[in-house]
Design an enzyme around this catalytic site. Sequence first.
Site, PDB file in Angstrom:
ATOM      1  N   CYS A 265      28.320  13.169 -23.179  1.00 62.08           N
ATOM      2  CA  CYS A 265      29.070  13.299 -21.914  1.00 62.08           C
ATOM      3  C   CYS A 265      29.172  11.980 -21.144  1.00 62.08           C
ATOM      4  O   CYS A 265      29.971  11.873 -20.219  1.00 62.08           O
ATOM      5  CB  CYS A 265      28.446  14.388 -21.057  1.00 62.08           C
ATOM      6  SG  CYS A 265      28.275  15.935 -21.955  1.00 62.08           S
TER       7      CYS A 265
ATOM      8  N   HIS B 212      30.637  13.441 -14.150  1.00 59.29           N
ATOM      9  CA  HIS B 212      30.760  14.289 -15.338  1.00 59.29           C
ATOM     10  C   HIS B 212      30.723  15.754 -14.886  1.00 59.29           C
ATOM     11  O   HIS B 212      29.980  16.117 -13.975  1.00 59.29           O
ATOM     12  CB  HIS B 212      29.626  13.995 -16.317  1.00 59.29           C
ATOM     13  CG  HIS B 212      29.512  15.030 -17.396  1.00 59.29           C
ATOM     14  ND1 HIS B 212      30.593  15.383 -18.157  1.00 59.29           N
ATOM     15  CD2 HIS B 212      28.475  15.806 -17.803  1.00 59.29           C
ATOM     16  CE1 HIS B 212      30.219  16.340 -19.003  1.00 59.29           C
ATOM     17  NE2 HIS B 212      28.943  16.612 -18.806  1.00 59.29           N
TER      18      HIS B 212
ATOM     19  N   ASN C 112      32.951  22.323 -19.313  1.00 52.47           N
ATOM     20  CA  ASN C 112      32.356  21.029 -19.659  1.00 52.47           C
ATOM     21  C   ASN C 112      33.067  20.482 -20.898  1.00 52.47           C
ATOM     22  O   ASN C 112      32.933  21.034 -21.982  1.00 52.47           O
ATOM     23  CB  ASN C 112      30.858  21.231 -19.932  1.00 52.47           C
ATOM     24  CG  ASN C 112      30.143  19.941 -20.283  1.00 52.47           C
ATOM     25  OD1 ASN C 112      30.779  18.918 -20.553  1.00 52.47           O
ATOM     26  ND2 ASN C 112      28.825  19.985 -20.283  1.00 52.47           N
TER      27      ASN C 112
HETATM   28  O1  UT7 Z   1      26.963  18.100 -20.246  1.00 49.47           O
HETATM   29  C1  UT7 Z   1      25.630  17.771 -20.059  1.00 49.47           C
HETATM   30  C2  UT7 Z   1      24.688  18.785 -20.495  1.00 49.47           C
HETATM   31  N1  UT7 Z   1      24.730  20.078 -19.908  1.00 49.47           N
HETATM   32  C3  UT7 Z   1      24.325  20.374 -18.680  1.00 49.47           C
HETATM   33  O2  UT7 Z   1      24.148  19.528 -17.878  1.00 49.47           O
HETATM   34  C4  UT7 Z   1      24.034  21.790 -18.297  1.00 49.47           C
HETATM   35  C5  UT7 Z   1      22.747  21.868 -17.539  1.00 49.47           C
HETATM   36  N2  UT7 Z   1      22.277  23.190 -17.294  1.00 49.47           N
HETATM   37  C6  UT7 Z   1      22.949  24.144 -16.583  1.00 49.47           C
HETATM   38  O3  UT7 Z   1      24.059  23.909 -16.149  1.00 49.47           O
HETATM   39  C7  UT7 Z   1      22.269  25.457 -16.305  1.00 49.47           C
HETATM   40  O4  UT7 Z   1      20.902  25.349 -16.621  1.00 49.47           O
HETATM   41  C8  UT7 Z   1      22.894  26.645 -17.069  1.00 49.47           C
HETATM   42  C9  UT7 Z   1      24.266  26.958 -16.515  1.00 49.47           C
HETATM   43  C10 UT7 Z   1      22.963  26.322 -18.541  1.00 49.47           C
HETATM   44  C11 UT7 Z   1      22.015  27.885 -16.874  1.00 49.47           C
HETATM   45  O5  UT7 Z   1      21.866  28.171 -15.498  1.00 49.47           O
HETATM   46  P1  UT7 Z   1      20.429  28.516 -14.905  1.00 49.47           P
HETATM   47  O6  UT7 Z   1      20.614  28.815 -13.479  1.00 49.47           O
HETATM   48  O7  UT7 Z   1      19.513  27.374 -15.277  1.00 49.47           O
HETATM   49  O8  UT7 Z   1      20.071  29.847 -15.651  1.00 49.47           O
HETATM   50  P2  UT7 Z   1      18.836  30.149 -16.624  1.00 49.47           P
HETATM   51  O9  UT7 Z   1      18.977  29.410 -17.903  1.00 49.47           O
HETATM   52  O10 UT7 Z   1      17.567  30.005 -15.844  1.00 49.47           O
HETATM   53  O11 UT7 Z   1      19.055  31.684 -16.872  1.00 49.47           O
HETATM   54  C12 UT7 Z   1      18.878  32.659 -15.841  1.00 49.47           C
HETATM   55  C13 UT7 Z   1      19.082  34.030 -16.444  1.00 49.47           C
HETATM   56  C14 UT7 Z   1      18.288  34.249 -17.743  1.00 49.47           C
HETATM   57  O12 UT7 Z   1      17.867  35.587 -17.760  1.00 49.47           O
HETATM   58  P3  UT7 Z   1      16.359  35.970 -17.325  1.00 49.47           P
HETATM   59  O13 UT7 Z   1      15.459  35.170 -18.212  1.00 49.47           O
HETATM   60  O14 UT7 Z   1      16.265  35.566 -15.877  1.00 49.47           O
HETATM   61  O15 UT7 Z   1      16.328  37.434 -17.549  1.00 49.47           O
HETATM   62  C15 UT7 Z   1      19.315  34.037 -18.821  1.00 49.47           C
HETATM   63  O16 UT7 Z   1      19.015  34.748 -19.993  1.00 49.47           O
HETATM   64  O17 UT7 Z   1      20.462  34.177 -16.806  1.00 49.47           O
HETATM   65  C16 UT7 Z   1      20.557  34.574 -18.175  1.00 49.47           C
HETATM   66  N3  UT7 Z   1      21.787  34.022 -18.723  1.00 49.47           N
HETATM   67  C17 UT7 Z   1      22.976  34.619 -18.554  1.00 49.47           C
HETATM   68  N4  UT7 Z   1      23.335  35.762 -17.941  1.00 49.47           N
HETATM   69  C18 UT7 Z   1      24.639  36.087 -17.943  1.00 49.47           C
HETATM   70  C19 UT7 Z   1      21.966  32.871 -19.413  1.00 49.47           C
HETATM   71  N5  UT7 Z   1      23.259  32.717 -19.706  1.00 49.47           N
HETATM   72  C20 UT7 Z   1      23.911  33.779 -19.196  1.00 49.47           C
HETATM   73  C21 UT7 Z   1      25.266  34.174 -19.170  1.00 49.47           C
HETATM   74  N6  UT7 Z   1      25.573  35.331 -18.532  1.00 49.47           N
HETATM   75  N7  UT7 Z   1      26.238  33.452 -19.739  1.00 49.47           N
END
Ligand code: UT7
Length: 307
Positions: A108, A232, A262
Site C-alpha cells: 500500500c 492510503h 482498499n
Molecule cells: O492496507 C493496509 C493494511 N490493512 C489495514 O490497514 C487494515 C487494518 N485493520 C482494520 O482496518 C480493522 O482491524 C478491520 C476492519 C480489519 C477489523 O476491524 P476491527 O474493529 O479491528 O474488528 P475485529 O477484527 O476486532 O473484529 C470484531 C468482531 C469479531 O467478532 P468477535 O470476536 O468480537 O465475536 C470479528 O469476528 O467483528 C467480527 N468480524 C466481522 N463481523 C461482521 C470481522 N469481520 C467481520 C465482518 N462482518 N466482515
Amino acid sequence: MGIHFRGWGTAVPDRIVTNDELSATLDTTDEWIFERTGIRERRVGGSAGTLGLAAAQRALEDAGVTADTIDFVVLATTTPDNLIPATAPTIAAALGINAPAIDVNAACSGFMYGVRVASGLAATGASRMLVIGAEHLSRWTDWNDRTMAVLLGDGAGAAVIDAVDGPGDVLSFDLGSDGSLAHLLRCEHGGTIWMDGKEIFRRAVRIIVESAERAMSDAGVTSDQLALVIPHQANVRIISAACQRLGVDMDRAIVVLDRFGNTSSASIPLAVADARQRELLVAGDYVLMTGFGAGMTWASAVVRWSP
Ligand code: UT7
C-alpha cells in the site's frame, strides 16, 4: 533536480460490489462494514495490466504529452499479472514505450515508493517518468473470508512526472520498512491475502503519524499549514485516528475508500484524482501524502501543489 506532477489519470472496473451484495453470501452486514471501515462499495475486475494501462493513458492525456517522451515506467503493484514477466513492460509496450519499465512491490506504500524512485531517476538524468499504481486484489481475495473480502478492491492511478530544475513539487520524503513485521499481512504463492487486522491497525496509526511528522519536519511545514492530507485508504478509522494525532481536522483528509475499498498501490492516486475533481488542490497548497502497508512499509511526502 526536483520533480513536478504534470498529469494524473485513474481507472477502475465498471463492476460495483456493494456491502449488501457481500452480505448475501457472507456473515456480515452493511452496518458492520461501514461502521468499522467506512467502506460502502468496491470495484472488482480487470487486471493490474489493463487497469494500469488505462490509468496511464489518461495521465498522458491529462499531461498533454505523448508516450514516446517517457523515459522510465515504474509500476507499483502487489498483484502483478504474472510472477514473470513484470507487468510494467507489458503496459509500456501497449503504450508504444521501449524505455526501461519495472514493477515495484511495496504494497500500500507502493505508489509513493514509485514517486520516490522517479525522484531519484530525475536526479540521475531521466527527464519524464510514468508512475502507476495498479492492483487486482480481488484475484487474491478469499471471497468466503469475511474478514478480508469486505476490505479490498481493484483499481489504478497514474502520474506523469517531469524532472525540473530546483526543488520541484516534493519538498520531502520519509520512507521506511520493517521486515520483522512481514507476518502481519501476507499472501503466499497460490494463496489468498491474510492479515492480522487489529495489529496492523494499531501499528498503522503510529507509523503514519511518525512518518508524517518526519516528512513535515524535513519540509519545514507544520500540520496547521497542511491544506490537505491524502492518505492510503485502508480504514476511515485509521485515517481519523492519524489525523487527530497530527492535529489535522478530518475535513482536510481525502477519503475515497467509501467508493473503492482498499486498493493498495492505487489508493493515493485515486484520492488525488478525487481532490482534483472537487477542486480542493490549489497552487501553492501544502499537501501530505502518506501510505503504509505490508512489509511493513511506509512512505510519506510533503508536496507543494503546482498545477
Ligand atoms: O492496507 C493496509 C493494511 N490493512 C489495514 O490497514 C487494515 C487494518 N485493520 C482494520 O482496518 C480493522 O482491524 C478491520 C476492519 C480489519 C477489523 O476491524 P476491527 O474493529 O479491528 O474488528 P475485529 O477484527 O476486532 O473484529 C470484531 C468482531 C469479531 O467478532 P468477535 O470476536 O468480537 O465475536 C470479528 O469476528 O467483528 C467480527 N468480524 C466481522 N463481523 C461482521 C470481522 N469481520 C467481520 C465482518 N462482518 N466482515
